[in-house]
Scaffold this active site. Structure first.
Site, PDB file in Angstrom:
ATOM      1  N   GLU A   1       0.813  -1.213   0.000  1.00  0.00           N
ATOM      2  CA  GLU A   1       0.000   0.000   0.000  1.00  0.00           C
ATOM      3  C   GLU A   1       0.852   1.271   0.000  1.00  0.00           C
ATOM      4  O   GLU A   1       0.370   2.343   0.355  1.00  0.00           O
ATOM      5  CB  GLU A   1      -0.978   0.013   1.187  1.00  0.00           C
ATOM      6  CG  GLU A   1      -1.944  -1.149   1.190  1.00  0.00           C
ATOM      7  CD  GLU A   1      -2.792  -1.235  -0.078  1.00  0.00           C
ATOM      8  OE1 GLU A   1      -3.118  -0.179  -0.652  1.00  0.00           O
ATOM      9  OE2 GLU A   1      -3.110  -2.367  -0.503  1.00  0.00           O
TER      10      GLU A   1
ATOM     11  N   ASP B   1      -1.108  -2.014  -9.144  1.00  0.00           N
ATOM     12  CA  ASP B   1      -1.839  -3.276  -9.084  1.00  0.00           C
ATOM     13  C   ASP B   1      -2.045  -3.872 -10.469  1.00  0.00           C
ATOM     14  O   ASP B   1      -2.593  -3.216 -11.367  1.00  0.00           O
ATOM     15  CB  ASP B   1      -3.209  -3.062  -8.434  1.00  0.00           C
ATOM     16  CG  ASP B   1      -3.111  -2.594  -6.994  1.00  0.00           C
ATOM     17  OD1 ASP B   1      -2.040  -2.786  -6.396  1.00  0.00           O
ATOM     18  OD2 ASP B   1      -4.096  -2.032  -6.488  1.00  0.00           O
TER      19      ASP B   1
END
Length: 673
Positions: free
Chosen positions: A125, A216
């Site tokens: 993250e 991602d």
């Protein structure tokens, strides 16, 4: 020299520990598999890939053909493997010893299975705290990727963020690559030729410039509309071929660029994550104020200049914002401490595996994706916690009772356990159970979620329909839809923690919470009274007998009262409102957990749950008025706003006269054969 730009393209593949197998199958069919197969056709297109350890184990077992292709790309120098923590923890949130351990486990796994030990690491993250530097360096990591936003928060101008910088902490140093926000929002959403043209515009003549992308992989097939766009309409091939046909763009592995380029200098970054995360971490009303401030800056066309200084919260705010997240985190920390305090001869491979699974990040936070709101993700964490605790207890036996402030909230918890069942009672006014574990079923029946206000709730009935201008597809961060119909009543918040055995007194239409005090320092019995300062009304006592929890209520001798006792029991049942869970009396099926149920003169009920692999037997010695209903929360995900069942809420009521002789409620945990 000719103008060139090094394209450092990296993708990050991850699935939460405990995710449904159907989700993993679909993710591979629509994203992981097609991406690997397309890239394999273009040996000259160099790239980096990070696959979290748990997901990589699954892919090696279930999709060996595609993993052979990935290994071939590694061997021929096309693909670079990035490391991280094995179960994808937020490194800053776990103990230092576990940071190094998690990094080393994944690095060794990558070397053994795919033939390459990583030099670079994906930072989960993109949560940056300088305290992680020593662990990364000790784990053999030379560089990580973070957002260019991180650098701007340190005062760097966007125009100089086309290479890598060096940072240090406690005498250890690593290099930092700034991920381009402009590329994150273009790939793969903008037409391929536009992205290629944008990359060419970044070229320089010094041979040092790099366009850094790491994000991602799920954007390439799983996010809404992307499978058709990326594969069926050919975006990925168009992009790769456009890059390879360019005389300006040089696709390159991070390792190769890192070896030939030089650092752009020292940098110290503030604690932060990506921009969206900084908003998600804030509670209401702070999140409203932040969003309004951002909107104001955008309206005045100042945001591109001021955004590094109009900063939201930090990732750790999730532990402050959600008591459920904080509770899991502190339970994990406690077990890590217990594990590392053992002699090495007492350790086992299974213990370490479970500890690392309990550190997987997904269930600890919530943003665009379900995260903490998804019961099966929390269940995976508790499954690991409870199994690990059971193994630790075998070699490091605990006392039957213990008092400790686990979650550091100023209130102690009373833990009672017998090796089969554990009940954790919060020693506040409610004296309710906040965790109820079956070591046989490896499940916490107190694992529910107390509903609170979310920033995005105000958008549910006021969101305009989003239209993507021109070619391309919409970024999910910009979309706003509804997976389920959300009514105003669905957005109600809970005024107290949704625990087990939360009690109140009903009298003359009023529902008054009972307040408890522990009878004495040695007892597991509590004295209950009304908050108006009147004399105590009743006693409440917890007791464990093998696989059964018993809670007994008794009116205080000689007490003259009117009204009824109401007991609320919130049970986290793994099947939620799915077809695998049902209420049963004898052999009669009364309905599923997602249905409301009501009975008079009730004394016994079975809750069967095939996902759990067991049954709860709930009974009382005195007839009660019974009703139950599903406890839903409303959250947002990439699929839109959705209602998620968190628990079965069971409410039992007895007339005060029944309390004279005492009422016992028993909850027995039964494992299926």
């Amino acid at each position: 020299m000719a103008r060139t730009i090094a394209l450092l393209l990296g993708v990050h593949a991850h699935q939460p520990v405990g995710n449904f197998e159907s989700v993993l199958e679909d993710a591979h069919a629509r994203c992981y598999g097609p991406f690997i197969r397309v890239l394999h056709e273009y040996p000259a297109f160099h790239f980096a890939i990070h696959i979290s350890g748990w997901l990589l184990e699954y892919m090696l077992e279930h999709f060996p053909e595609d993993m052979v292709l990935l290994r071939e790309m590694v061997e021929r120098g096309q693909a670079e493997l990035f490391g991280a923590g094995f179960t994808e923890p937020v490194l800053a949130s776990i103990p230092v010893q576990d940071r190094v351990g998690q990094i080393n486990v994944l690095s060794r796994f990558l070397k053994s299975e795919l033939g390459q030990a990583p030099q670079g690491a994906w930072l989960t993250e993109r949560v940056w705290e300088s305290s992680v530097v020593p662990a990364l360096a000790e784990g053999g990591i030379e560089y990580v990727t973070v957002d260019d936003y991180h650098f701007m928060c340190a005062g760097k101008e966007a125009g100089v963020l086309n290479g890598f910088y060096t940072t240090e902490e406690d005498g250890r140093h690593i290099d930092l690559f700034p991920i381009s926000e402009a590329l994150r929002y273009r790939l793969p959403f903008s037409p391929a030729d536009e992205v290629v043209a944008y990359l060419e515009s970044l070229a320089s003549e010094d041979g040092q410039a790099a366009a850094v992308y790491f994000d991602d992989i799920e954007k390439f097939g799983i996010w809404p509309e992307t499978y058709q766009w990326v594969y069926e309409r050919g975006w990925l091939r168009q992009f790769i071929e456009g890059v390879l046909h360019s005389d300006v763009i040089k696709p390159m592995r991070y390792a190769d660029y890192h070896q030939r380029a030089r650092t752009k200098g020292i940098v110290y970054l503030p604690t932060t994550s990506y921009i969206e995360m900084n908003e998600w971490t804030l509670p209401v009303p702070a999140a409203h104020h932040y969003a309004d401030l951002v909107a104001q800056e955008r309206e005045h066309q100042r945001y591109e200049v001021t955004k590094p200084f109009v900063r939201g919260g930090i990732w750790r705010n999730f532990l402050m914002r959600y008591p459920e997240s904080n509770w899991m985190h502190k339970r994990m920390l406690g077990l890590s401490k217990r594990y590392h305090s053992l002699k090495p001869s007492q350790h086992s491979v299974e213990m370490l595996k479970l500890l690392y699974e309990a550190q997987a990040n997904d269930a600890y936070w919530h943003g665009l994706f379900g995260g903490l709101y998804l019961p099966h993700l929390r269940r995976a964490v508790y499954h690991a916690i409870i199994r690990l605790e059971g193994l630790l207890d075998q070699v490091d036996k605990r006392a039957a009772t213990e008092i400790v402030d686990i979650d550091i909230d100023g209130y102690d918890e009373l833990l009672i356990q017998n090796g089969i069942v554990q009940a954790v009672i919060k020693l506040d006014d409610a004296a309710a159970i906040v965790e109820l574990d079956s070591y046989t079923l490896h499940h916490n029946f107190g694992d529910t979620l107390t509903r609170q206000a979310e920033h995005y709730h105000r958008k549910i009935h006021a969101a305009p329909e989003h239209h993507q201008p021109g070619e391309g597809i919409a970024n999910p961060h910009e979309q706003m839809g509804s997976k389920h119909e959300i009514l105003p009543g669905d957005l109600e918040i809970d005024l107290y923690r949704k625990a087990l055995f939360h009690d109140s007194w009903l009298d003359q239409g009023a529902n008054i919470p009972l307040r408890y005090q522990r009878e004495n320092a040695e007892a597991i019995r509590f004295v209950g009274h009304l908050p108006d300062g009147s004399a105590p009304i009743l006693y409440k006592q917890y007791k464990l007998e093998q696989e059964t929890l018993q809670v007994r209520y008794q009116l205080q001798e000689g007490m003259q009262v009117s009204g009824r006792l109401r007991v609320e029991i919130n049970l986290a049942m793994p099947s939620c409102d799915g077809p695998a869970g049902r209420f049963r009396q004898g052999q009669e099926i009364l309905g599923g957990f997602g249905q409301a149920l009501s009975q008079d003169d009730w004394q016994e009920l079975f809750l069967d749950d095939d996902v759990l692999g067991g049954t709860l037997h709930l009974q009382t010695n005195a007839p009660a008025n019974y009703f139950s209903y599903p406890h839903f929360s409303v959250s947002q995900s990439e699929a839109g706003f959705e209602k998620i069942m968190q628990a079965v809420t069971i409410v039992l009521e007895w007339h005060h006269e029944q309390l004279i002789d005492g009422i016992s409620v028993k909850l027995k945990f039964i494992k299926n054969n």
